[in-house]
Design an enzyme around this catalytic site. Sequence first.
Site, PDB file in Angstrom:
ATOM      1  N   ASP A  12       7.636   9.383   3.134  1.00 16.77           N
ATOM      2  CA  ASP A  12       7.090   9.393   4.786  1.00 16.77           C
ATOM      3  C   ASP A  12       6.767  10.840   5.282  1.00 16.77           C
ATOM      4  OD1 ASP A  12       7.809   8.265   7.908  1.00 16.77           O
ATOM      5  OD2 ASP A  12       8.728  10.457   7.645  1.00 16.77           O
ATOM      6  N   ASP A 108       1.503   6.368   7.529  1.00 15.14           N
ATOM      7  CA  ASP A 108       2.181   7.570   7.159  1.00 15.14           C
ATOM      8  C   ASP A 108       3.179   7.320   6.207  1.00 15.14           C
ATOM      9  OD1 ASP A 108       3.690   6.373   9.038  1.00 15.14           O
ATOM     10  OD2 ASP A 108       4.284   8.105  10.106  1.00 15.14           O
ATOM     11  N   GLU A 109       3.349   6.240   5.606  1.00 15.56           N
ATOM     12  CA  GLU A 109       4.553   5.822   4.721  1.00 15.56           C
ATOM     13  C   GLU A 109       3.885   5.220   3.340  1.00 15.56           C
ATOM     14  OE1 GLU A 109       8.513   4.901   6.561  1.00 15.56           O
ATOM     15  OE2 GLU A 109       7.237   3.846   7.422  1.00 15.56           O
TER      16      GLU A 109
END
Length: 412
Positions: A12, A108-109
């Site tokens: 993350d 974003d992960e």
Amino acid sequence: MDSSKRIVFLIDMQSFYASVEKAANPDIRDKPIVVAGDPKRRSGVVLAACPLAKAYGVTTAEALWQAEQKCRHLVVVRPRMEMYMHVSLQITRIFESFTDLVEPYSIDEQFLDVTGSLSLFGEPREIARKIRERVKQETGIVCRVGIGENKILAKMACDNFAKKREDGTFWLKKAELGETLWTLPIEKLFGVGSRMKRHFHRMGIYRIQQLADLSPGVLMRRWGVNGEVLWNTAHGIDESPVSPRAHDVQKGIGHHMTLPRDYHTAEEIKVVLLELCEEVCRRARSKGLMGQVVSVGCRGADLAAGNGFYRQMKLAEPTHDATALYMGVCHLFERHWQHLPVRSVRVNLGQLAPDNVVQLSLFDDTPRRRSLGLVMDDIRRRYGNDAIVRAVSVLKAGQAKERAKKIGGHYK
């Protein structure tokens, strides 16, 4: 370490949008910043807050005016989605230098299966350290790594533990759940939202340990398959692979828009519905798909009252023609709209199938309409999404030209 077990990472990016902005602009690196939309267009919501802003109590998804009250010297940056997508792809390429099993979970992960990379790059924590160093060095962004033997353990390791550790890494082992995951409040279990939390509290379940101690049959009798999934999650059971092509199969194509002001009349609302039909069909044609189930949603201006609807119907034939879709959309809208002000609208096309097989009709010129749609798509691809629009889009209610400046609902 058991060689038969997989090693999965969930990585993350810390305050991703805000971190990208700080990396791009040294003048704001030491200032509390948020990335937020335009309050004049009802998008004044905090999308990301840097750690300095969070120290003042600023949180993601709160109204911008609330964040500015908490931190008077807050720096507000308008989102630049094109740049964020570029950096996200750059980070994916870094991950792919460690393993070919990389599955994006969000912008974003990302999940990584590094089981086959241990002999090349070292033990799991060492690989996590190397990845964090490369991401920081090449992008300026800090990332956190959750480690587990499957995706669900890696996700909960990152969310509940890695984000709170100085080294940004935590290994959640199934054999140690009693001392780690099970000690947490029930809402920390992946898949338990505010509504499910209330259900569990009414049952006297406040910690994950209490859920884990239940028989799976108890949960299944109450919530069916979802009950079994929650029990499996509490016990760290997840057989799903990390697959780079996990999201290639698409179940539906939809588009949603929050309106810049309340729309009160059917004429105004239908303008935006037509524009959304155009966008949904353009995306369907680009993927070589048609759909037969149309869904329409309208959310009322009074959020507290819960006004609005979301309904669907099946069309006579699969389509990716905007006019055909719009006719179905209007039928649903006219039937279910309660003549109350509307804040946001949504159109979705489901039950997708390849568009290379079409049922021809003597009374409908489908090939001609398909060719016309493809020509319009080509013009937009070359000259921009607003190069050719419906005439109604130039009216005050139209949003096509403004939407053409955005990616994912935010300005490029």
